[in-house]
Scaffold this motif. Structure first.
Motif, mmCIF file in Angstrom:
data_model
loop_
_atom_site.group_PDB
_atom_site.id
_atom_site.type_symbol
_atom_site.label_atom_id
_atom_site.label_comp_id
_atom_site.label_asym_id
_atom_site.label_seq_id
_atom_site.Cartn_x
_atom_site.Cartn_y
_atom_site.Cartn_z
ATOM 1 N N THR A 1 33.619 43.155 49.663
ATOM 2 C CA THR A 1 34.943 43.658 49.330
ATOM 3 C C THR A 1 35.195 43.352 47.867
ATOM 4 O OG1 THR A 1 35.638 42.990 51.533
ATOM 5 C CG2 THR A 1 37.357 43.687 50.040
ATOM 6 N N SER A 2 35.689 44.325 47.127
ATOM 7 C CA SER A 2 35.996 44.023 45.735
ATOM 8 C C SER A 2 37.312 44.662 45.344
ATOM 9 C CB SER A 2 34.866 44.488 44.806
ATOM 10 O OG SER A 2 34.763 45.883 44.835
ATOM 11 N N ARG A 3 37.919 44.074 44.326
ATOM 12 C CA ARG A 3 39.168 44.640 43.829
ATOM 13 C C ARG A 3 39.341 44.306 42.351
ATOM 14 N NH1 ARG A 3 45.023 44.452 46.713
ATOM 15 N NH2 ARG A 3 43.707 44.956 48.487
ATOM 16 N N TYR A 4 39.970 45.240 41.657
ATOM 17 C CA TYR A 4 40.306 45.041 40.251
ATOM 18 C C TYR A 4 41.682 44.399 40.146
ATOM 19 C CZ TYR A 4 41.848 46.131 35.530
ATOM 20 O OH TYR A 4 42.356 46.038 34.256
ATOM 21 N N PHE A 5 41.779 43.352 39.330
ATOM 22 C CA PHE A 5 43.066 42.702 39.088
ATOM 23 C C PHE A 5 43.424 42.844 37.615
ATOM 24 C CE2 PHE A 5 41.284 40.558 42.767
ATOM 25 C CZ PHE A 5 42.346 40.591 43.658
ATOM 26 N N ASP A 6 44.672 43.194 37.369
ATOM 27 C CA ASP A 6 45.133 43.388 36.005
ATOM 28 C C ASP A 6 45.537 42.030 35.426
ATOM 29 O OD1 ASP A 6 45.929 44.508 33.668
ATOM 30 O OD2 ASP A 6 47.799 45.351 34.444
ATOM 31 N N ALA A 7 44.535 41.171 35.257
ATOM 32 C CA ALA A 7 44.784 39.810 34.758
ATOM 33 C C ALA A 7 43.494 39.296 34.131
ATOM 34 C CB ALA A 7 45.208 38.893 35.900
ATOM 35 N N PRO A 8 43.603 38.420 33.123
ATOM 36 C CA PRO A 8 42.399 37.903 32.476
ATOM 37 C C PRO A 8 41.566 37.051 33.441
ATOM 38 C CG PRO A 8 44.394 37.075 31.376
ATOM 39 C CD PRO A 8 44.839 37.903 32.525
ATOM 40 N N GLY B 1 39.727 45.228 30.469
ATOM 41 C CA GLY B 1 40.812 44.318 30.115
ATOM 42 C C GLY B 1 41.316 43.474 31.265
ATOM 43 N N GLY B 2 40.847 43.750 32.461
ATOM 44 C CA GLY B 2 41.235 42.944 33.617
ATOM 45 C C GLY B 2 40.007 42.297 34.228
ATOM 46 N N THR B 3 40.096 42.013 35.509
ATOM 47 C CA THR B 3 39.006 41.300 36.175
ATOM 48 C C THR B 3 38.693 41.946 37.522
ATOM 49 O OG1 THR B 3 39.868 39.260 35.193
ATOM 50 C CG2 THR B 3 38.245 39.018 36.979
ATOM 51 N N THR B 4 37.423 42.204 37.746
ATOM 52 C CA THR B 4 37.010 42.668 39.072
ATOM 53 C C THR B 4 36.439 41.489 39.845
ATOM 54 O OG1 THR B 4 36.528 44.900 38.303
ATOM 55 C CG2 THR B 4 35.501 44.226 40.366
ATOM 56 N N VAL B 5 36.997 41.266 41.018
ATOM 57 C CA VAL B 5 36.525 40.204 41.895
ATOM 58 C C VAL B 5 35.774 40.847 43.054
ATOM 59 C CG1 VAL B 5 37.179 38.312 43.429
ATOM 60 C CG2 VAL B 5 38.477 38.718 41.334
ATOM 61 N N THR B 6 34.583 40.348 43.316
ATOM 62 C CA THR B 6 33.806 40.836 44.451
ATOM 63 C C THR B 6 33.504 39.672 45.382
ATOM 64 O OG1 THR B 6 32.796 42.530 43.056
ATOM 65 C CG2 THR B 6 31.692 42.050 45.139
ATOM 66 N N VAL B 7 33.817 39.852 46.642
ATOM 67 C CA VAL B 7 33.506 38.839 47.650
ATOM 68 C C VAL B 7 32.448 39.407 48.585
ATOM 69 C CG1 VAL B 7 34.377 37.431 49.558
ATOM 70 C CG2 VAL B 7 35.847 37.908 47.588
ATOM 71 N N VAL B 8 31.347 38.694 48.700
ATOM 72 C CA VAL B 8 30.313 39.084 49.647
ATOM 73 C C VAL B 8 30.289 38.046 50.761
ATOM 74 C CG1 VAL B 8 27.858 39.529 50.027
ATOM 75 C CG2 VAL B 8 28.934 40.212 47.868
ATOM 76 N N VAL B 9 30.567 38.482 51.968
ATOM 77 C CA VAL B 9 30.528 37.593 53.129
ATOM 78 C C VAL B 9 29.193 37.805 53.827
ATOM 79 C CG1 VAL B 9 31.564 37.021 55.365
ATOM 80 C CG2 VAL B 9 33.028 37.744 53.450
ATOM 81 N N ARG B 10 28.383 36.749 53.873
ATOM 82 C CA ARG B 10 27.098 36.856 54.562
ATOM 83 C C ARG B 10 27.129 35.968 55.796
ATOM 84 N NH1 ARG B 10 23.791 34.767 50.937
ATOM 85 N NH2 ARG B 10 23.022 33.049 52.176
ATOM 86 N N LEU B 11 27.027 36.573 56.945
ATOM 87 C CA LEU B 11 27.072 35.812 58.188
ATOM 88 C C LEU B 11 25.743 35.085 58.349
ATOM 89 C CD1 LEU B 11 28.757 38.511 60.420
ATOM 90 C CD2 LEU B 11 29.815 36.750 59.013
ATOM 91 N N ASP B 12 25.817 33.806 58.768
ATOM 92 C CA ASP B 12 24.596 33.028 58.631
ATOM 93 C C ASP B 12 23.916 32.632 59.943
ATOM 94 O OD1 ASP B 12 26.303 31.077 59.414
ATOM 95 O OD2 ASP B 12 25.995 29.763 57.702
#
Lengths: 116, 163
Positions: free
Chosen positions: B17-24, B121-132
């Motif tokens: 899941t990823s999302r762009y945030f309008d923040a440094p 100019g913002g930040t993209t956060v990507t979260v990868v959930v790997r089931l273990d």
């Protein structure tokens, strides 16, 4: 753990491409063994064996009254798997919404701090 | 709209899941690592986090007790495996063994990788959930296949919507 047993049964039933294709077909509605066998270049007994595996895994049920015993998809065993996916999707979509609000708030706060 | 997100089931054991945030980037990274900030946004809508502890360095432990609107506490804990400030955090997410709140179907343990990237100019956060667990990995592989079918199959579509 019963849940793991059910999951393992579901997964081993799903591990075969013919059985997945059968489920795919059944997702569109009930079908007889002959209808299910038609697309495959394998014998009716072989199809029957696949159906038994799917039935044991609870992924299909078969009609009792008609002699051709139509097969039907039973989606419940897939739900456990679907639940996990839905959980993580909801969790991160919601958390990202909240993080977005939070970042907006602290940036507004910073801007206010910089006012003379 | 400056944000976007997607959840890609793919054909792997990972949910991305990823999302762009309008923040440094620094601001976003701190929101992930400082407990008083993390507690304000972690979890589903309507939840609060009465306990939120972080120790963002390799081997450090974190603990978050999420509280649902009905008061039920959902404890989560884990260990930081990798921490590259401003760039990347890898941690385990383990449901507390003693926790009964999750009921019979606690979420499977996972390793989660969070990356922070400068974007427009913002930040993209990507979260990868790997089931273990092996079962969970297999399940995710099958789920990927099922999700692919879903496009053409109404019944599974309904199943996923109801789940």
């Amino acid at each position: 753990m019963p849940a793991t047993d059910q999951l393992s049964t579901t997964l081993s039933a799903l591990a075969d491409p013919t059985r997945r294709a059968i489920l795919h077909r059944l997702a569109h509605g009930e079908a007889t063994v002959n209808e299910l066998a038609a697309p495959f270049d394998i014998s009716l007994p072989a199809i029957s064996r696949h159906l038994k595996v799917l039935e044991r895994a609870g992924l299909i049920s078969r009609g009792r009254k008609a002699q051709w015993r139509p097969c039907r998809l039973e989606a419940a065993p897939l739900e456990e798997v679907a639940d996990w996916v839905a959980y993580y999707q909801t969790f991160w979509n919601d958390s990202f919404d909240r993080l977005e609000d939070h970042l907006r708030e602290i940036q507004r706060g910073n801007a206010d701090d910089n006012q003379p | 709209m400056t944000t976007s997100h997607n959840a890609d089931l793919g054909t792997t054991n990972e949910i991305t899941t990823s999302r762009y945030f309008d923040a440094p980037r620094e601001l976003v990274y701190r929101a992930w690592t400082e407990p008083d900030q993390l507690a304000r946004w972690w979890g589903p809508h309507g939840f609060t986090n009465p306990v939120c502890e972080t120790d963002p360095r390799p081997g450090g432990l974190w603990r978050i007790d999420m509280q649902a609107p009905d008061g039920t506490i959902y404890p989560n804990t884990g260990r930081y495996l990798e921490v590259v400030p401003l760039e990347r955090i890898v941690y385990t997410d383990v449901v507390d063994d003693d926790a009964t709140a999750w009921g019979d179907t606690p979420p499977p343990s996972s390793v989660q990788t969070v990356t922070f990237e400068d974007t427009n100019g913002g930040t993209t956060v990507t979260v990868v959930v790997r089931l273990d667990s092996p079962e969970a990995r297999d399940a995710m592989v099958e789920m990927g296949a099922i999700a692919g079918w879903n496009e053409s199959m109404e019944r599974l579509d309904a199943l996923l919507a109801a789940a």
